[in-house]
Design an enzyme around this catalytic site. Structure first.
Site, mmCIF file in Angstrom:
data_model
loop_
_atom_site.group_PDB
_atom_site.id
_atom_site.type_symbol
_atom_site.label_atom_id
_atom_site.label_comp_id
_atom_site.label_asym_id
_atom_site.label_seq_id
_atom_site.Cartn_x
_atom_site.Cartn_y
_atom_site.Cartn_z
ATOM 1 N N LYS A 22 52.992 5.709 -22.364
ATOM 2 C CA LYS A 22 51.921 6.612 -22.801
ATOM 3 C C LYS A 22 51.489 7.559 -21.690
ATOM 4 C CE LYS A 22 46.979 6.467 -24.005
ATOM 5 N NZ LYS A 22 46.326 6.793 -22.724
ATOM 6 N N ARG A 97 41.351 13.080 -24.071
ATOM 7 C CA ARG A 97 41.288 13.239 -22.627
ATOM 8 C C ARG A 97 42.566 13.874 -22.082
ATOM 9 N NH1 ARG A 97 38.089 12.056 -18.660
ATOM 10 N NH2 ARG A 97 38.968 12.034 -16.579
ATOM 11 N N ASP A 121 38.449 7.080 -23.230
ATOM 12 C CA ASP A 121 37.865 5.742 -23.164
ATOM 13 C C ASP A 121 36.464 5.756 -22.583
ATOM 14 O OD1 ASP A 121 39.933 4.212 -24.179
ATOM 15 O OD2 ASP A 121 41.003 4.201 -22.283
ATOM 16 N N MET A 341 38.235 0.815 -9.599
ATOM 17 C CA MET A 341 38.334 2.227 -9.967
ATOM 18 C C MET A 341 37.448 2.633 -11.149
ATOM 19 S SD MET A 341 42.435 2.515 -9.272
ATOM 20 C CE MET A 341 42.640 4.263 -9.565
#
Length: 438
Positions: A22, A97, A121, A341
């Site tokens: 992806k 996104r 997300d 992160m």
């Protein structure tokens, strides 16, 4: 609205092939905008986020043909730049996104671009600064409209330069590389991401006529060229799916063979799962995971509790930390999961605790998992998928749990995993897709 209904506690068996990657797809497909010549791409995953990007390119004027289930041709000969100012684009681009990845190619080839503030997300802040600062170093000028959250970018005279990226962002590096390949002069990017997917993009661009050196390192040198041509490209298998299937096999005590994994491109992923006590065996380019009743987490050499943390490549990918966390709940021993992160990616652990897992959420970035060695089997519950990776982690937990689980908001899972219910059914999983009233 759809949901997954799962009866857990069943051993699975068989072979499963990972989809195309992806995260690579969003970069590679955006790169077709760099040339008017035909580009053929294979092993494209049939998932929501990728299909949305392909539809966006069609609206932009790219001629797209589907040759087979996973192979497309793209020809970006007649691009309608005015579409980028439309309300339709603002709505479509804002919902995806990955739409930010078209900015670099558009700046390189046409000298301008427009982009709505992208969605995606809900896993905490995901800055776009690396993209925009890199473009600015090349000479692009930004305007932001706070009313409709819309960026317009002028890059009529891109020039190569030296830049030190503020973070080793994969998408940021990819976007800046795509902008730099047609800029005048030489661009040097230090602290560049070097993930396999970024390497794949650079190799593809070189086949198209770009001059990129340093591929695989954190120092890329790009000599600008006047134009790029067509090429053929095959995408890598999705390393996140591969890691998910390793975790699935361990949690369900299943014997599974993962086919065609491009093992050399997996980095530390197999070793991290081995540290959780999972036996896995490389067989050619396949991974074989035997059925295990018990797997035991290693400690550090001095006997202290194992810590697994994410880091830029070649460190461990953050997309698999939620899988590791779930797998650890049924291991023997303890592990500290440190998600550096993204500050909201561990918040799904409340569902696992409801299922009977022993987890202490220390803060938004750290969770201590106390593995009970299957002494207490997880129990099925109803839950909602908050994002792609957490959704699959909960799916794996449900497949190992006793009783029935229902997972809502599976549109999040469909964004990143192709036909996941059908492929799991082929292994013997009791999973079905149901329609529920909102």
């Amino acid at each position: 609205m759809s949901a997954f209904e799962i009866i857990g506690g069943k051993k699975l068996k068989g072979e499963i092939t990972p989809q195309g990657a992806k995260n690579e797809a969003l970069q590679i497909i955006s790169a077709v905008l760099l040339t008017e010549e035909k580009i053929t791409i294979s092993n494209i995953p049939d998932i929501v986020d990728v299909n949305k990007l392909i539809d966006l390119l069609k609206d932009l004027g790219v001629n797209v043909e589907r040759i087979s289930k996973d192979t497309y041709t793209f020809e970006a000969k007649n691009i309608d730049l005015e579409y980028l100012n439309s309300d339709k684009f603002k709505k479509k681009g804002g919902a995806l996104r990955g739409s930010v990845m078209i900015v670099g190619p558009l700046l390189a080839r046409f000298g301008k671009a427009y982009i709505p503030k992208p969605g995606g997300d809900k896993i905490g802040r995901r800055r776009l600064d690396t993209h925009f600062l890199g473009f600015e170093k090349l000479g692009a000028k930004f305007n932001y409209n706070p009313v409709d959250h819309f960026f317009s970018v002028d890059a009529s005279d891109l020039k190569g330069t030296y830049m030190l990226l503020d973070e080793a962002s994969v998408t940021g590096t990819a976007n800046v590389v795509m902008a730099a390949v047609l800029a005048k002069g030489t661009t040097t990017i230090y602290n560049a991401a070097c993930e396999p997917y970024l390497q794949q993009l650079c190799k593809m661009l070189n086949r198209m006529g770009a001059k990129i050196s340093g591929i695989g390192s954190n120092l890329l040198t790009i000599e600008g060229v006047e134009k790029l041509g067509g090429t053929e490209h095959r995408m890598l298998p999705d390393m996140i799916e591969i890691g998910s299937f390793i975790g699935l096999a361990a949690m369900t005590k299943s014997e599974i063979t993962i086919k065609n994994v491009a093992y050399e491109e997996l980095g530390v992923i197999p070793e991290v799962f081995k540290r959780l006590g999972i036996k896995l065996e490389r067989r050619g380019d396949d991974i074989f995971i035997p059925s295990q009743e018990v797997y035991e987490i290693e400690t550090f050499i001095d006997g202290s509790i194992l810590t697994i943390a994410d880091a830029p490549w070649p460190g461990f990918t953050p997309d698999l930390l939620s899988i590791v966390l779930v797998v650890a709940t049924q291991a023997k021993g303890s592990v500290l999961i440190h998600q550096k992160m993204f500050e909201s990616r561990l918040f799904f652990v409340d569902k696992l605790i409801d299922m009977g897992a022993q987890i202490i959420l220390c803060d938004p970035h750290r969770a201590n998992v106390i593995g009970l060695g299957r002494r207490n089997q997880l129990r099925g519950i109803s839950m909602t998928s908050p994002d792609i990776r957490a959704g699959v982690s909960l799916l794996i937990a449900a497949l190992s749990a006793e009783g029935k689980s229902t997972i809502f908001n599976i549109e999040q899972i469909d964004r990143g995993y192709q036909d996941i219910d059908v492929r799991l059914q082929a292994l013997g999983a009791d999973i079905k897709r149901i329609t529920v009233n909102e």
